[in-house]
Write a protein that holds these residues in place. Sequence first.
Motif, PDB file in Angstrom:
ATOM      1  N   THR A  70       0.838  -1.206   0.000  1.00 26.82           N
ATOM      2  CA  THR A  70       0.000   0.000   0.000  1.00 26.82           C
ATOM      3  C   THR A  70       0.872   1.255   0.000  1.00 26.82           C
ATOM      4  OG1 THR A  70      -1.780  -1.127   1.173  1.00 26.82           O
ATOM      5  CG2 THR A  70      -1.778   1.276   1.246  1.00 26.82           C
ATOM      6  N   ALA A  71       1.912   1.260   0.837  1.00 26.56           N
ATOM      7  CA  ALA A  71       2.830   2.395   0.876  1.00 26.56           C
ATOM      8  C   ALA A  71       3.563   2.538  -0.451  1.00 26.56           C
ATOM      9  CB  ALA A  71       3.830   2.218   2.016  1.00 26.56           C
ATOM     10  N   TYR A  72       3.909   1.412  -1.056  1.00 21.43           N
ATOM     11  CA  TYR A  72       4.567   1.450  -2.369  1.00 21.43           C
ATOM     12  C   TYR A  72       3.671   2.123  -3.406  1.00 21.43           C
ATOM     13  CZ  TYR A  72       5.672  -0.250  -7.018  1.00 21.43           C
ATOM     14  OH  TYR A  72       5.908  -0.326  -8.359  1.00 21.43           O
ATOM     15  N   GLU A  73       2.407   1.726  -3.441  1.00 22.45           N
ATOM     16  CA  GLU A  73       1.482   2.312  -4.412  1.00 22.45           C
ATOM     17  C   GLU A  73       1.346   3.812  -4.208  1.00 22.45           C
ATOM     18  OE1 GLU A  73       0.119   1.077  -7.028  1.00 22.45           O
ATOM     19  OE2 GLU A  73       0.922  -0.928  -6.727  1.00 22.45           O
ATOM     20  N   GLU A  74       1.394   4.246  -2.944  1.00 21.77           N
ATOM     21  CA  GLU A  74       1.267   5.673  -2.662  1.00 21.77           C
ATOM     22  C   GLU A  74       2.545   6.434  -2.997  1.00 21.77           C
ATOM     23  OE1 GLU A  74       0.427   8.723   1.095  1.00 21.77           O
ATOM     24  OE2 GLU A  74       0.131   6.563   1.330  1.00 21.77           O
ATOM     25  N   LEU A  75       3.695   5.835  -2.701  1.00 22.30           N
ATOM     26  CA  LEU A  75       4.954   6.569  -2.802  1.00 22.30           C
ATOM     27  C   LEU A  75       5.695   6.343  -4.118  1.00 22.30           C
ATOM     28  CD1 LEU A  75       6.266   6.070   0.843  1.00 22.30           C
ATOM     29  CD2 LEU A  75       5.358   8.163  -0.175  1.00 22.30           C
ATOM     30  N   LYS A  76       5.249   5.409  -4.935  1.00 18.46           N
ATOM     31  CA  LYS A  76       5.985   5.167  -6.180  1.00 18.46           C
ATOM     32  C   LYS A  76       5.913   6.378  -7.105  1.00 18.46           C
ATOM     33  CE  LYS A  76       2.252   2.912  -8.797  1.00 18.46           C
ATOM     34  NZ  LYS A  76       1.840   1.661  -9.463  1.00 18.46           N
ATOM     35  N   GLY A  77       4.917   7.234  -6.897  1.00 21.19           N
ATOM     36  CA  GLY A  77       4.824   8.430  -7.713  1.00 21.19           C
ATOM     37  C   GLY A  77       5.562   9.620  -7.153  1.00 21.19           C
ATOM     38  N   SER A  78       6.202   9.464  -5.987  1.00 22.40           N
ATOM     39  CA  SER A  78       6.917  10.588  -5.381  1.00 22.40           C
ATOM     40  C   SER A  78       8.201  10.880  -6.144  1.00 22.40           C
ATOM     41  CB  SER A  78       7.243  10.289  -3.908  1.00 22.40           C
ATOM     42  OG  SER A  78       8.052   9.143  -3.810  1.00 22.40           O
ATOM     43  N   ASN A  79       8.605  12.143  -6.121  1.00 25.81           N
ATOM     44  CA  ASN A  79       9.845  12.529  -6.780  1.00 25.81           C
ATOM     45  C   ASN A  79      11.036  11.869  -6.108  1.00 25.81           C
ATOM     46  OD1 ASN A  79       8.464  14.184  -8.507  1.00 25.81           O
ATOM     47  ND2 ASN A  79       8.815  16.032  -7.309  1.00 25.81           N
ATOM     48  N   THR A  80      12.041  11.578  -6.906  1.00 23.28           N
ATOM     49  CA  THR A  80      13.290  11.087  -6.319  1.00 23.28           C
ATOM     50  C   THR A  80      13.794  12.058  -5.258  1.00 23.28           C
ATOM     51  OG1 THR A  80      13.919   9.925  -8.331  1.00 23.28           O
ATOM     52  CG2 THR A  80      15.679  10.499  -6.825  1.00 23.28           C
ATOM     53  N   ALA A  81      13.627  13.368  -5.522  1.00 19.99           N
ATOM     54  CA  ALA A  81      14.137  14.396  -4.618  1.00 19.99           C
ATOM     55  C   ALA A  81      13.398  14.434  -3.291  1.00 19.99           C
ATOM     56  CB  ALA A  81      14.057  15.765  -5.292  1.00 19.99           C
ATOM     57  N   ASP A  82      12.213  13.807  -3.205  1.00 15.90           N
ATOM     58  CA  ASP A  82      11.479  13.786  -1.939  1.00 15.90           C
ATOM     59  C   ASP A  82      12.106  12.825  -0.940  1.00 15.90           C
ATOM     60  OD1 ASP A  82       9.659  15.682  -2.731  1.00 15.90           O
ATOM     61  OD2 ASP A  82       8.223  14.238  -3.511  1.00 15.90           O
ATOM     62  N   TRP A  83      12.951  11.926  -1.428  1.00 16.23           N
ATOM     63  CA  TRP A  83      13.687  11.023  -0.544  1.00 16.23           C
ATOM     64  C   TRP A  83      15.031  11.664  -0.226  1.00 16.23           C
ATOM     65  CZ3 TRP A  83      11.612   6.341   1.102  1.00 16.23           C
ATOM     66  CH2 TRP A  83      10.417   5.959   0.483  1.00 16.23           C
ATOM     67  N   GLY A  84      15.376  11.708   1.047  1.00 15.77           N
ATOM     68  CA  GLY A  84      16.595  12.389   1.465  1.00 15.77           C
ATOM     69  C   GLY A  84      17.848  11.750   0.904  1.00 15.77           C
ATOM     70  N   ILE A  85      18.887  12.551   0.812  1.00 17.10           N
ATOM     71  CA  ILE A  85      20.221  12.050   0.479  1.00 17.10           C
ATOM     72  C   ILE A  85      20.952  11.812   1.796  1.00 17.10           C
ATOM     73  CG2 ILE A  85      22.477  12.733  -0.395  1.00 17.10           C
ATOM     74  CD1 ILE A  85      20.769  11.829  -2.584  1.00 17.10           C
ATOM     75  N   TRP A  86      21.418  10.601   1.995  1.00 16.42           N
ATOM     76  CA  TRP A  86      22.190  10.275   3.201  1.00 16.42           C
ATOM     77  C   TRP A  86      23.661  10.206   2.806  1.00 16.42           C
ATOM     78  CZ3 TRP A  86      19.710   9.840   7.872  1.00 16.42           C
ATOM     79  CH2 TRP A  86      18.313   9.781   7.813  1.00 16.42           C
ATOM     80  N   CYS A  87      24.482  10.944   3.514  1.00 17.50           N
ATOM     81  CA  CYS A  87      25.908  11.004   3.177  1.00 17.50           C
ATOM     82  C   CYS A  87      26.764  10.569   4.361  1.00 17.50           C
ATOM     83  CB  CYS A  87      26.312  12.428   2.788  1.00 17.50           C
ATOM     84  SG  CYS A  87      25.661  12.965   1.208  1.00 17.50           S
TER      85      CYS A  87
END
Length: 550
Positions: A469-486
């Motif tokens: 369910t979370a996948y279906e909701e978030l698969k359309g999110s921008n790559t940039a909405d996921w943080g960059i971890w360094c």
Amino acid sequence: MAPEETRAGRVIGGRYRLVERLAAGGFGRVWRAYDESLRVEVAVKEVWLPPTLSDTERAERLARAEREARNAAALRAHPNIVPVYDLVIEDGVPWMVMRLIEGRSLAERLQQRRLSEAETREVATALLAALGAAHGAGIVHRDVKPANVMLAEGGEVLLTDFGIAVHRADRRVTESGMIIGSLEYLSPERARGEDGAAPSDLFSLGVTLYRAVEGFSPFRREPPIGALDAVKFAEAPAMKRAGDLEPLISRLLAKDPARRPTVAEARALLDPPSETLTATRDEIRPPDRPTPNRGGAALVVSALVTVGLVLLYNGHPPFTDYVDSKLGWSGTTTPSAAPTTSSTLRAGLSGENTTRRTTPATSTTRPGTTTPSTTADSRSLDRQETDRTPLTAAGLLPKTFRDSKNVEYSLRSSGVHSCLGNAEREPVRAGLRRARCSNMLAATFVDHSNKILVSVVVVPLASATAASTAYEELKGSNTADWGIWCPTSGPGSTVCQGDYNKAAQSGYIRSTHRYLIHARAMYVNLSSGTVEKPWVEAAAQKTSALAGPQ
């Protein structure tokens, strides 16, 4: 003009038209207003100066208003502090113009219910960031409490009301004969009449977090004056709902300010320490510019066969979505393996738009195994109650692997972090919040020539249904909405310091069993061009395919 004479429609400073009253307190009222010059809505705080005040008391309140505006304006660029834009003195009354926050205070939220541990962790993360910025600028807030924490509708957590804050360069301004601040949130030293420095804010933060997660204030007493003795001498009742936050809150509530953690130490207590891993390297390193894999066709066939066998064997198809940023190229991947090092992660955000398309799922077998590591009942991985996979890099990530371009990657850093911290942008945080995510594993991989960084998160949820369910909701999110971890040091650590919006990058999201996985790859030097595109694509796809339970 006294507050009771103020009405909606009045124009302040020749430009701010009052629309409606939003809140009122002992020192003033907050109005929704319209800036007729810039044609935007703002909040305007009317500082209350009762006519019964003496000249000395009136001067003190005016000085406090000016100090609040000055201190808050100095911090207005911080994302967790409500910014002050202007200060207007009209008819001898100060009016502060601030950003209008659509939402409610933490105090109002707590009247309905206490916060979960994950929600409290999100509040703690934001407030520690705000206090770190304030203390770094030499400003002590002195009134941290739920009423001064705003929860915006977009998910932001902001600290407001610097009305009794002091800057180290300020003259002391104290209301005559009064202890300023909410008694149950005072630090012991301030309850004794001392000024209180940065550690005082940390004690007040501890009381605020205790109230949020446990559902009651530890030092509230009737009559209220009894709170002073409770703050100075009583220990807070044992926590029952704080979970992993208990060590942090307990240290914040230390009576001795010298025993309280600094903001940096509190952040370390908030986020579990990164997992310690041993770095290994192959003797053979790829060339500076990775070369295409000549055996690609054979690897593609191998990958497709493996996928088919895994799907038939498990009876649980993984969900995969390709999220491509500045890329128009798609490839196929094959399984492989990996080294590692320890490091604390830090997050960054970008604002880049992306396009999306679906690609075939890939095998999640780990390198170095001859057959998929699947038990007779893989359905145990579908539910939190039966899944015994640890939330660690050893349990959920390879140490090294090769992607479809034959580039080898090593695990450089990993750590467990709150799903609701400030790393991910609100569209992702909102989806994870609805999925009831608490903690996630975040990690970084870097290729052996130190050219490409891959940031990956593995998010465990309650069930496979919740994950899909979370996948279906978030698969359309921008790559940039996921943080960059360094990583904090070494190869890849500079990515979070640069403008990675301009870099060629690629992201994949997929769901398998009860886990949601997102990987994002980009060049360490933040370059962007046709040459880079296929390499970050292959890296992100392979990382997302290999992350997750065995």
